[in-house]
Design a protein around this motif. Structure first.
Motif, PDB file in Angstrom:
ATOM      1  N   ASN A  64       0.815  -1.214   0.000  1.00 50.60           N
ATOM      2  CA  ASN A  64       0.000   0.000   0.000  1.00 50.60           C
ATOM      3  C   ASN A  64       0.849   1.264   0.000  1.00 50.60           C
ATOM      4  O   ASN A  64       0.460   2.287  -0.561  1.00 50.60           O
ATOM      5  CB  ASN A  64      -0.943   0.005   1.205  1.00 50.60           C
ATOM      6  CG  ASN A  64      -1.963  -1.110   1.146  1.00 50.60           C
ATOM      7  OD1 ASN A  64      -1.868  -2.078   1.901  1.00 50.60           O
ATOM      8  ND2 ASN A  64      -2.936  -1.004   0.247  1.00 50.60           N
ATOM      9  N   ARG A  89      -1.706   4.286  11.204  1.00 47.88           N
ATOM     10  CA  ARG A  89      -2.824   5.171  11.584  1.00 47.88           C
ATOM     11  C   ARG A  89      -2.884   6.372  10.639  1.00 47.88           C
ATOM     12  O   ARG A  89      -3.955   6.767  10.169  1.00 47.88           O
ATOM     13  CB  ARG A  89      -2.632   5.611  13.036  1.00 47.88           C
ATOM     14  CG  ARG A  89      -3.587   6.702  13.514  1.00 47.88           C
ATOM     15  CD  ARG A  89      -4.928   6.177  13.972  1.00 47.88           C
ATOM     16  NE  ARG A  89      -5.860   7.256  14.267  1.00 47.88           N
ATOM     17  CZ  ARG A  89      -5.911   7.927  15.424  1.00 47.88           C
ATOM     18  NH1 ARG A  89      -5.083   7.617  16.423  1.00 47.88           N
ATOM     19  NH2 ARG A  89      -6.815   8.885  15.608  1.00 47.88           N
ATOM     20  N   LYS A  92      -4.153   5.339   7.157  1.00 48.77           N
ATOM     21  CA  LYS A  92      -5.595   5.111   7.186  1.00 48.77           C
ATOM     22  C   LYS A  92      -6.347   6.442   7.221  1.00 48.77           C
ATOM     23  O   LYS A  92      -7.311   6.653   6.471  1.00 48.77           O
ATOM     24  CB  LYS A  92      -5.951   4.264   8.415  1.00 48.77           C
ATOM     25  CG  LYS A  92      -7.458   4.146   8.694  1.00 48.77           C
ATOM     26  CD  LYS A  92      -8.187   3.427   7.571  1.00 48.77           C
ATOM     27  CE  LYS A  92      -9.642   3.137   7.923  1.00 48.77           C
ATOM     28  NZ  LYS A  92     -10.443   4.353   8.173  1.00 48.77           N
ATOM     29  N   GLU A  93      -5.922   7.344   8.069  1.00 50.06           N
ATOM     30  CA  GLU A  93      -6.598   8.642   8.213  1.00 50.06           C
ATOM     31  C   GLU A  93      -6.556   9.443   6.909  1.00 50.06           C
ATOM     32  O   GLU A  93      -7.495  10.157   6.570  1.00 50.06           O
ATOM     33  CB  GLU A  93      -5.944   9.454   9.331  1.00 50.06           C
ATOM     34  CG  GLU A  93      -6.106   8.879  10.722  1.00 50.06           C
ATOM     35  CD  GLU A  93      -7.308   9.431  11.458  1.00 50.06           C
ATOM     36  OE1 GLU A  93      -7.940  10.375  10.944  1.00 50.06           O
ATOM     37  OE2 GLU A  93      -7.610   8.898  12.544  1.00 50.06           O
ATOM     38  N   PRO A  98      -6.220   1.073   3.329  1.00 54.29           N
ATOM     39  CA  PRO A  98      -7.429   0.655   4.047  1.00 54.29           C
ATOM     40  C   PRO A  98      -7.114   0.246   5.488  1.00 54.29           C
ATOM     41  O   PRO A  98      -5.965   0.342   5.931  1.00 54.29           O
ATOM     42  CB  PRO A  98      -7.907  -0.544   3.224  1.00 54.29           C
ATOM     43  CG  PRO A  98      -6.646  -1.114   2.647  1.00 54.29           C
ATOM     44  CD  PRO A  98      -5.748   0.060   2.368  1.00 54.29           C
ATOM     45  N   ASP A  99      -8.134  -0.252   6.195  1.00 53.20           N
ATOM     46  CA  ASP A  99      -7.941  -0.664   7.594  1.00 53.20           C
ATOM     47  C   ASP A  99      -6.855  -1.717   7.727  1.00 53.20           C
ATOM     48  O   ASP A  99      -6.043  -1.672   8.648  1.00 53.20           O
ATOM     49  CB  ASP A  99      -9.242  -1.241   8.166  1.00 53.20           C
ATOM     50  CG  ASP A  99     -10.341  -0.198   8.306  1.00 53.20           C
ATOM     51  OD1 ASP A  99     -10.021   1.002   8.247  1.00 53.20           O
ATOM     52  OD2 ASP A  99     -11.513  -0.585   8.462  1.00 53.20           O
ATOM     53  N   MET A 101      -3.607  -3.292   5.969  1.00 58.74           N
ATOM     54  CA  MET A 101      -2.648  -2.795   4.979  1.00 58.74           C
ATOM     55  C   MET A 101      -1.314  -3.513   5.084  1.00 58.74           C
ATOM     56  O   MET A 101      -1.027  -4.217   6.058  1.00 58.74           O
ATOM     57  CB  MET A 101      -2.427  -1.293   5.185  1.00 58.74           C
ATOM     58  CG  MET A 101      -1.738  -0.957   6.508  1.00 58.74           C
ATOM     59  SD  MET A 101      -1.691   0.817   6.864  1.00 58.74           S
ATOM     60  CE  MET A 101      -3.386   1.128   7.386  1.00 58.74           C
ATOM     61  N   GLU A 113      -3.196  -3.518  11.023  1.00 63.45           N
ATOM     62  CA  GLU A 113      -4.648  -3.362  11.044  1.00 63.45           C
ATOM     63  C   GLU A 113      -4.997  -2.225  12.000  1.00 63.45           C
ATOM     64  O   GLU A 113      -4.555  -2.216  13.154  1.00 63.45           O
ATOM     65  CB  GLU A 113      -5.346  -4.648  11.480  1.00 63.45           C
ATOM     66  CG  GLU A 113      -6.860  -4.535  11.470  1.00 63.45           C
ATOM     67  CD  GLU A 113      -7.569  -5.841  11.789  1.00 63.45           C
ATOM     68  OE1 GLU A 113      -8.811  -5.878  11.668  1.00 63.45           O
ATOM     69  OE2 GLU A 113      -6.889  -6.814  12.162  1.00 63.45           O
ATOM     70  N   VAL A 114      -5.783  -1.279  11.495  1.00 62.77           N
ATOM     71  CA  VAL A 114      -6.180  -0.113  12.276  1.00 62.77           C
ATOM     72  C   VAL A 114      -7.624  -0.275  12.719  1.00 62.77           C
ATOM     73  O   VAL A 114      -8.519  -0.503  11.889  1.00 62.77           O
ATOM     74  CB  VAL A 114      -6.022   1.185  11.455  1.00 62.77           C
ATOM     75  CG1 VAL A 114      -6.451   2.395  12.277  1.00 62.77           C
ATOM     76  CG2 VAL A 114      -4.579   1.340  10.975  1.00 62.77           C
TER      77      VAL A 114
END
Length: 271
Positions: A64, A89, A92-93, A98-99, A101, A113-114
């Protein structure tokens, strides 16, 4: 380019300046200034933003995104556990990932994973485990959890002179030329307490993700602890380290804080 947008995030007291560098704006901002010197000035706690490290988020052909991680002294580090959690984080923000990654580091591909403020990262497989090594009169254990760590167990970590002892061990002949991070750990019934001297920062930090992982894995070996191990960092915040019996799969989980966003001005580098 005279202004550079950035974000400040922290995980268990480890704080980072993060820049979306997918369009190479960091290089444009630092033009004419060595990259290492620019990072040092930005991370300075008295005259810059103040941070344990700086992270550049860049494009990747196999994940990603790719990151480049710098310690506060401008040196490049292969990996940083809490930095990885903060980078995930941020990505993702910002809609970069994505959540769930994957991203490139010098230590390999990291999965994350977030879930809101909580971030769980799967680290590269630990290597180079060596137990019962004597350094500077102390017996400890070595493991590389993305970066090298030497772990020493103590009855009371609050009584350890982390800066003095950490510096001596970090610069010992055994670990030259690159040196090592040094962790002092105290095992309690429900958790382990960890204090870390970080190379590249050259001081004790409030937390160290890869150091927490190293301490948890070594504690599992020495004291037969089972997964997950709760680690209490110098900041008082806690991380969880998950692992299988052979350390083939290792995860680090904890909270992150998106502190603020801002702009750096070029005069910081010109002074």
């Amino acid at each position: 380019m005279d202004r550079l947008p950035f974000s400040k995030l922290q995980g268990t007291g480890n704080d980072f300046v993060i820049v979306d560098n997918r369009e190479n704006i960091f290089e444009a901002f630092c033009k004419g200034i060595p990259e290492r010197e620019a990072v040092k000035r930005i991370c300075s706690r008295r005259t810059g933003v103040g941070a344990d490290g700086l992270i550049l988020i860049e494009t990747s052909n196999i994940a990603n995104f790719r990151w480049r991680f710098f310690n506060s002294d401008g040196s490049v580090a292969e990996m940083c556990g809490n930095g990885a959690r903060c980078a995930a984080r941020f990505a993702k923000e910002k809609g970069i990932a994505p959540d769930k990654m994957k991203f490139e580091t010098l230590a390999g591909i990291i999965e994350a994973e977030v879930k809101g403020r909580s971030v769980k990262v799967k680290l590269s497989k630990p290597k180079d485990l060596k137990q019962n090594i004597k350094v500077c009169g102390l017996t400890g254990h070595f493991i590389n959890t993305g970066v090298p760590h030497f772990v020493v167990f103590a009855d009371r970590v609050d009584l350890v002179n982390v800066k003095e002892l950490g510096r001596k061990i970090r610069n010992d002949e055994l670990f030259k030329p690159n040196g090592t991070n040094v962790n002092f750990a105290e095992v309690r019934l429900d958790r382990i307490l960890v204090r870390t001297y970080e190379r590249g920062v050259e001081d004790e930090t409030l937390a160290c993700g890869t150091g927490s992982v190293a301490s948890a894995l070594i504690a599992a070996k020495v004291f037969n602890l089972s997964s997950p191990v709760t680690v209490e960092t110098r900041s008082g915040e806690r991380l969880k380290v998950y692992f299988d019996e052979d350390f083939e799969e290792v995860f680090l989980e904890g909270e992150t804080v998106y502190v603020y966003e801002g702009e750096l001005r070029r005069e910081l580098l010109d002074g």
